[in-house]
Design a protein around this motif. Structure first.
Motif, PDB file in Angstrom:
ATOM      1  N   ASP A 119      32.339  22.935   1.809  1.00 15.46           N
ATOM      2  CA  ASP A 119      31.188  23.821   1.642  1.00 15.46           C
ATOM      3  C   ASP A 119      31.025  24.275   0.195  1.00 15.46           C
ATOM      4  OD1 ASP A 119      29.033  25.366   2.496  1.00 15.46           O
ATOM      5  OD2 ASP A 119      30.276  27.115   2.918  1.00 15.46           O
ATOM      6  N   ASP A 120      29.768  24.533  -0.204  1.00 15.08           N
ATOM      7  CA  ASP A 120      29.419  25.222  -1.457  1.00 15.08           C
ATOM      8  C   ASP A 120      30.064  24.606  -2.696  1.00 15.08           C
ATOM      9  OD1 ASP A 120      27.852  26.933  -0.056  1.00 15.08           O
ATOM     10  OD2 ASP A 120      29.184  28.658  -0.162  1.00 15.08           O
ATOM     11  N   ILE A 121      29.951  23.294  -2.840  1.00 15.49           N
ATOM     12  CA  ILE A 121      30.507  22.625  -4.021  1.00 15.49           C
ATOM     13  C   ILE A 121      29.602  22.892  -5.222  1.00 15.49           C
ATOM     14  CG2 ILE A 121      31.107  20.395  -5.058  1.00 15.49           C
ATOM     15  CD1 ILE A 121      31.643  19.347  -2.245  1.00 15.49           C
ATOM     16  N   ILE A 122      30.181  23.394  -6.315  1.00 13.37           N
ATOM     17  CA  ILE A 122      29.431  23.554  -7.561  1.00 13.37           C
ATOM     18  C   ILE A 122      30.130  22.828  -8.710  1.00 13.37           C
ATOM     19  CG2 ILE A 122      28.300  25.713  -6.902  1.00 13.37           C
ATOM     20  CD1 ILE A 122      30.452  27.224  -8.436  1.00 13.37           C
ATOM     21  N   HIS A 123      31.387  22.421  -8.462  1.00 16.82           N
ATOM     22  CA  HIS A 123      32.102  21.590  -9.425  1.00 16.82           C
ATOM     23  C   HIS A 123      33.220  20.876  -8.672  1.00 16.82           C
ATOM     24  CE1 HIS A 123      34.902  24.976  -9.264  1.00 16.82           C
ATOM     25  NE2 HIS A 123      35.832  24.118  -9.681  1.00 16.82           N
ATOM     26  N   LEU A 124      33.801  19.848  -9.286  1.00 11.26           N
ATOM     27  CA  LEU A 124      34.894  19.104  -8.664  1.00 11.26           C
ATOM     28  C   LEU A 124      36.134  19.188  -9.534  1.00 11.26           C
ATOM     29  CD1 LEU A 124      33.051  15.874  -7.404  1.00 11.26           C
ATOM     30  CD2 LEU A 124      33.922  17.764  -6.019  1.00 11.26           C
ATOM     31  N   GLY A 125      37.188  19.794  -8.962  1.00 11.84           N
ATOM     32  CA  GLY A 125      38.487  19.816  -9.625  1.00 11.84           C
ATOM     33  C   GLY A 125      39.419  18.838  -8.934  1.00 11.84           C
ATOM     34  N   ASP A 126      40.667  18.820  -9.364  1.00  8.40           N
ATOM     35  CA  ASP A 126      41.632  17.894  -8.784  1.00  8.40           C
ATOM     36  C   ASP A 126      41.837  18.150  -7.296  1.00  8.40           C
ATOM     37  OD1 ASP A 126      41.954  16.699 -11.233  1.00  8.40           O
ATOM     38  OD2 ASP A 126      43.752  17.847 -11.775  1.00  8.40           O
ATOM     39  N   ALA A 127      41.865  19.423  -6.902  1.00  4.86           N
ATOM     40  CA  ALA A 127      42.077  19.756  -5.488  1.00  4.86           C
ATOM     41  C   ALA A 127      40.937  19.232  -4.619  1.00  4.86           C
ATOM     42  CB  ALA A 127      42.213  21.269  -5.326  1.00  4.86           C
TER      43      ALA A 127
END
Length: 400
Positions: A119-127
């Motif tokens: 839900d609510d993705i605004i950026h993508l980190g490693d996790a």
């Protein structure tokens, strides 16, 4: 005691603007279309109870998918396994810390047939990237994001076998932009605000739930569990709705409490009762609730009459108890009888008797009603049985 329930339901559409799913949302009031959520875990338990027990999945979702928000605590809980996996999308909240343990749990749920969404993705980190291969849906909160941000996220997400959903699409301009950028699914006020499904429901007493939990935990016989359910008509009604929700593909008609318990299974039954303990509000005691007491008396009376008519046929007696108890279901829920019976998946004999048709069970119901009214009728065959009524009343009084 009748208590209000409120459940939000917002449509999710595809690129052809066809309805493909609903997000099920916590709502605390029918007056304000918003959620004031003090606790994510309890809010979702509330949603689960109303969608899959109080109302039933067939009424809330039909043949569409249902997205349900899950916190870290709920994700790790076996309460989720109460739900029908073929129809549920577990929407992992943005507050969840994506740890190796969370990913392992997601894999286990995926093997059971659940679909997963982030839900609510605004950026993508490693996790986030670590869990993407296991998702069916990625939800981007487009409000406040630039087209360049959305384009970068979509480009990276296209490397994974998932559908990308634009969340909080609130204007035609946002919709056109999201279509141009290649989103697969859409949700937001531009299409529809959440509909609030509200109503009232009878609440099971705390003692009845605790008694059932004790029986489950002590591995009691099904017959003992069935007896405990007979003490609580409101619980039995919700049990049958639940069985229909989680076993919708089963061709077997449920015509007795023992059949419902068998279809649901002991483990699922325990989870459901635990869920009710979490979310229920205390109601009146049985001996202070005339509707519950009348339903219990009528059910027991019909069971006794059935055993006199067919002494060696316990299945017929079980069906008679169910007819007697459900003969007040329209009063419990203040709704048309036909609408209430439809999601319960009752056998034709039980349903016909409740709808007033003449069959063995229907004749028993007529006899029970005349006996309750102290109205001897020479046309009733067999005649009114006041001894059975006294025994039924004594049995119901013990429940208090």
């Amino acid at each position: 005691m009748q208590n209000a329930y409120h459940l939000g339901r917002q449509p999710i559409l595809n690129r052809q603007q066809e309805l493909v799913a609903y997000e099920l949302l916590f709502r605390s009031s029918s007056q304000r279309n918003e959620a004031i959520v003090p606790n994510d875990f309890l809010a979702t338990l509330d949603v689960i109870q109303h969608a899959f027990s109080t109302l039933g999945a067939s009424s809330v979702l039909g043949d569409k998918l249902g997205f349900i928000n899950v916190s870290a605590d709920l994700l790790m809980s076996d309460v989720l396994e109460l739900l029908p996996p073929q129809q549920v999308v577990l929407e992992i909240l943005e507050t969840v810390d994506i740890t190796p343990a969370i990913i392992e749990r997601c894999l286990a749920l995926k093997k059971k047939g659940f679909k997963l969404a982030l839900d609510d993705i605004i950026h993508l980190g490693d996790a986030q990237r670590a869990i993407l291969p296991h998702l069916c849906f990625a939800k981007l909160e487009v409000m406040g994001m630039s087209s360049a941000q959305m384009r970068r996220l979509i480009s990276e997400l296209r490397a994974y076998p998932l559908q990308i959903l634009a969340e909080k699409v609130d204007s035609p301009e946002q919709h056109q932009l999201c279509m141009k950028l290649g989103f697969d699914l859409f949700q937001g006020y531009y299409f529809a605000k959440p509909t609030i499904l509200s109503g009232s429901k009878p609440q099971p007493s705390q003692m009845a739930l605790l008694r059932l939990l004790g029986l489950i935990n002590s591995n009691a016989d099904n017959s003992d569990i069935e007896t405990a359910f007979k003490h609580s008509p409101d619980l039995t009604i919700n049990l049958l709705k639940l069985v229909n929700s989680v076993g919708a593909s089963s061709p077997k008609k449920i015509d007795s409490l023992s059949a419902a318990i068998t279809v649901l299974g002991r483990r699922q039954l325990g989870r459901w009762i635990h869920l009710l303990v979490y979310v229920q509000q205390s109601g009146k005691a049985i001996n202070n609730n005339p509707l519950v007491q009348t339903a219990a008396i009528r059910g027991k009376l019909m069971e006794l009459l059935a055993l006199k008519q067919k002494p060696n046929n316990q299945n017929f007696a079980d069906q008679a108890f169910m007819v007697g108890m459900f003969s007040l279901i329209d009063v419990f829920f203040n709704a048309p009888l036909q609408d209430l019976l439809e999601p319960l998946n009752l056998s034709d004999d039980v349903k016909d008797a409740l709808m007033g048709k003449s069959n063995l069970l229907g004749n028993l119901l007529t006899q029970a009603l005349l006996t309750e009214d102290n109205t001897p009728d020479t046309n009733t065959n067999p005649p009114c049985d006041f001894e059975a009524l006294l025994n039924a009343m004594s049995w119901a009084n013990e429940l208090g």
